[in-house]
Design an enzyme around this catalytic site. Structure first.
Site, PDB file in Angstrom:
ATOM      1  N   LYS A  93      -2.546  -7.845  -0.169  1.00 45.94           N
ATOM      2  CA  LYS A  93      -2.971  -7.485   1.184  1.00 45.94           C
ATOM      3  C   LYS A  93      -4.128  -6.499   1.044  1.00 45.94           C
ATOM      4  CE  LYS A  93      -3.127  -5.298   5.243  1.00 45.94           C
ATOM      5  NZ  LYS A  93      -4.125  -4.241   5.500  1.00 45.94           N
ATOM      6  N   THR A 148      -2.161   9.185   0.650  1.00 46.32           N
ATOM      7  CA  THR A 148      -0.842   9.735   0.370  1.00 46.32           C
ATOM      8  C   THR A 148       0.091   9.522   1.556  1.00 46.32           C
ATOM      9  OG1 THR A 148      -1.697  11.344  -1.202  1.00 46.32           O
ATOM     10  CG2 THR A 148       0.397  11.869  -0.153  1.00 46.32           C
ATOM     11  N   GLU A 194      -0.686   4.688  -6.255  1.00 45.18           N
ATOM     12  CA  GLU A 194      -1.872   5.426  -6.706  1.00 45.18           C
ATOM     13  C   GLU A 194      -2.519   5.966  -5.444  1.00 45.18           C
ATOM     14  OE1 GLU A 194      -5.139   6.769  -7.161  1.00 45.18           O
ATOM     15  OE2 GLU A 194      -5.934   4.756  -7.537  1.00 45.18           O
ATOM     16  N   CYS A 233     -10.719   8.060  -5.039  1.00 49.83           N
ATOM     17  CA  CYS A 233      -9.539   8.921  -5.103  1.00 49.83           C
ATOM     18  C   CYS A 233      -9.720  10.023  -6.137  1.00 49.83           C
ATOM     19  CB  CYS A 233      -8.302   8.092  -5.422  1.00 49.83           C
ATOM     20  SG  CYS A 233      -8.454   7.081  -6.909  1.00 49.83           S
ATOM     21  N   GLU A 239      -7.819  15.843   1.614  1.00 48.56           N
ATOM     22  CA  GLU A 239      -8.736  14.836   1.080  1.00 48.56           C
ATOM     23  C   GLU A 239      -9.644  14.308   2.186  1.00 48.56           C
ATOM     24  OE1 GLU A 239      -8.461  11.121  -1.984  1.00 48.56           O
ATOM     25  OE2 GLU A 239      -7.094  11.058  -0.278  1.00 48.56           O
TER      26      GLU A 239
END
Length: 493
Positions: free
Chosen positions: A175, A230, A250, A284, A385
């Site tokens: 996906k 996250t 990840e 990331c 982030e």
């Protein structure tokens, strides 16, 4: 403009509801493709296809050598179509053509690497304390893998999952992000051309809800492999826990790039620029927190600001461009919001901070490389982030403070160390709570070495030989080599 369905059983099929989503070129601002917005029935169709292929199709009987041949063949087709696949990714996410082409040309090496591992021994024979018994272990595929991938490197990050999953004998339902679905659909077509049996590699496109939710919650899925934020990773882990699906995550990062006073500053500044402005900061592992020793702080801030202002932001397909676009409108708005947040919190803007104007691209999502100085580690710009081209520069006094500041984060994906002292380099690397530490370089990865994070940066590892373990179950087999089992209630018999 082409319209794409779902890829199931090696065919492009229409979604049951007939719903489609627009795919927008972020540099030009126009819709250039449409893809299916899969609902639960569509996802179920893909999972059932993968389940059939795993349980009763030719895939379970496929020798490791045959799987290896198919992976090598897929790699060759990717190499043959590298420019096409790279161009699709550029049109989807606005990253530079040279970066996407470089990644795409690396994919065959990933598939070749896992083709080799597919044929390597994976079990052990174990010495026992029990007489007349032999024990050995075997690794067997998990079953159906749901591979959920982000928009920043759609094919590379899928290959990190697809290579080991197929090498181990699993089937896959991918996906991709709704921002970058077309390149993944094209890869699926090439996989079918390479000879993968129907159902071994399927693709469902659509939004996180309903498509992603239906896939992660489907009882026919045995493992979820996810790369992304996250927050989404937490939700997936919670869903996986309901049925104890295997999961690897990840996730995000707020990685420190630490510059000590004895560093080669020319090299370090180059590494800082690459670490945060490469891929428009949309990685990331971005070195978004730049920690600089006080004695060289002002110099590094000045040099970094000058470099940021000099970066040529432009057409992703132009070889002269050094930074492309932000991938989508939502992300563009998020980056601009964090400029406001950092300013309001008292950080000092020394470069960028506003959209870039690019001739011929009036609707492009271009952002100037941005540098904030005098950042405290408790500011939101240092804690959260951004996933965009914003560097937060933080001063530190000594090694102890550098390590403490670097580790003072919810994340633990990556870190960089810049120093001329070899003892310090290894000493600090050992103290940083991060899954990858680079010394006097930054933002390097390889199929041969593991990648993943500590803390809220994820679970499990991708790449390297151990990645196969993420896609297998280990079985222990006991064999009696003696005289058989005696009556346990009459040992003299």
């Amino acid at each position: 403009m082409r319209q794409y369905g779902l890829f199931v059983d090696n065919e492009m099929v229409e979604p049951a509801t007939g719903e489609y989503l627009d795919v927008v070129n972020p540099a030009r601002g126009h819709v250039w493709a449409r893809v299916a917005n899969a609902r639960a029935d569509d996802v179920g169709r893909a999972v059932e296809s993968a389940r059939r292929a795993f349980e009763s199709g030719p895939w379970p009987a496929c020798r490791a050598a045959d799987r290896a041949k198919l992976l090598i063949r897929l790699g060759q087709l990717v190499e043959d179509h590298a420019e096409e696949l790279a161009g699709l990714q550029v049109d989807e996410n606005g990253k530079l053509m040279r970066e996407m082409l470089g990644q795409t040309r690396l994919l065959p090496e990933y598939f070749n690497y896992y083709a080799g591992l597919a044929q390597m021994p994976t079990g052990t024979t174990n010495p026992l304390h029990v007489k007349d018994m032999v024990n050995y272990t075997v690794r067997e595929p998990l079953g159906v893998v749901a591979a959920i991938t982000p928009w920043n490197s759609p094919l590379l990050l899928l290959a990190w999952k697809l290579g080991p999953a197929l090498a181990a004998g699993n089937t896959v339902v991918a996906k991709p992000s709704e921002v970058t679905p077309v390149s993944v659909l094209r890869l699926a077509e090439l996989a079918a051309e390479a000879g993968l049996p129907p159902g071994v590699f399927n693709v469902v496109t659509g939004l996180g809800s309903p498509t992603g939710t239906a896939l992660t919650g489907h009882p026919g899925v045995d493992k979820i492999a996810f790369t992304g934020s996250t927050a989404t990773g937490r939700a997936i882990a919670a869903e996986a826990g309901k049925s104890l699906k295997r999961v690897s995550l990840e996730l995000g990062g707020k990685s420190p790039n630490i510059v000590f006073a004895d560093a080669d500053l020319d090299s370090a500044v180059n590494g800082l620029v690459a670490g945060i402005f490469g891929a428009s900061g949309q990685t990331c592992m971005a070195g978004s927190r730049i920690l600089v020793q006080e004695s060289h702080y002002d110099e590094v801030v000045t040099r970094l600001a000058e470099r940021a202002e000099a970066i040529k932001v432009g057409d992703p397909r132009d070889a002269a461009s050094e930074m492309g676009t932000v991938a989508c409108q939502a992300q563009f708005d998020k980056v601009r919001h964090y400029v406001e947040v950092a300013t309001a919190d008292g950080a000092r803007l020394v470069a960028g901070g506003k959209p870039a104007v690019v001739d011929g691209f009036p609707d492009g999502l271009f952002m100037r490389p941005t540098v904030f100085a005098d950042v405290r580690n408790d500011m939101r710009i240092a804690r959260e982030e951004v996933f965009g081209p914003i560097a937060a520069v933080i001063p530190f006094r000594d090694e102890e403070e550098a390590v403490r500041t670097a580790n003072d984060t919810d994340f633990g994906l990556a870190a960089g160390i810049w120093t001329g002292e070899v003892q310090r380099a290894h000493r600090v690397a050992g103290r940083l709570r991060a899954g990858t530490v680079w010394i006097n370089n930054y933002r390097k990865t390889s199929y041969a070495t593991p990648f993943g994070g500590y803390k809220q940066s994820g679970l499990g590892r991708e790449n390297g030989p151990d990645a196969l373990h993420e896609y297998t179950e280990e079985k222990s087999v006991w064999v009696d080599t003696g005289q058989g089992v005696k009556d346990p209630f009459n040992p003299r018999a």
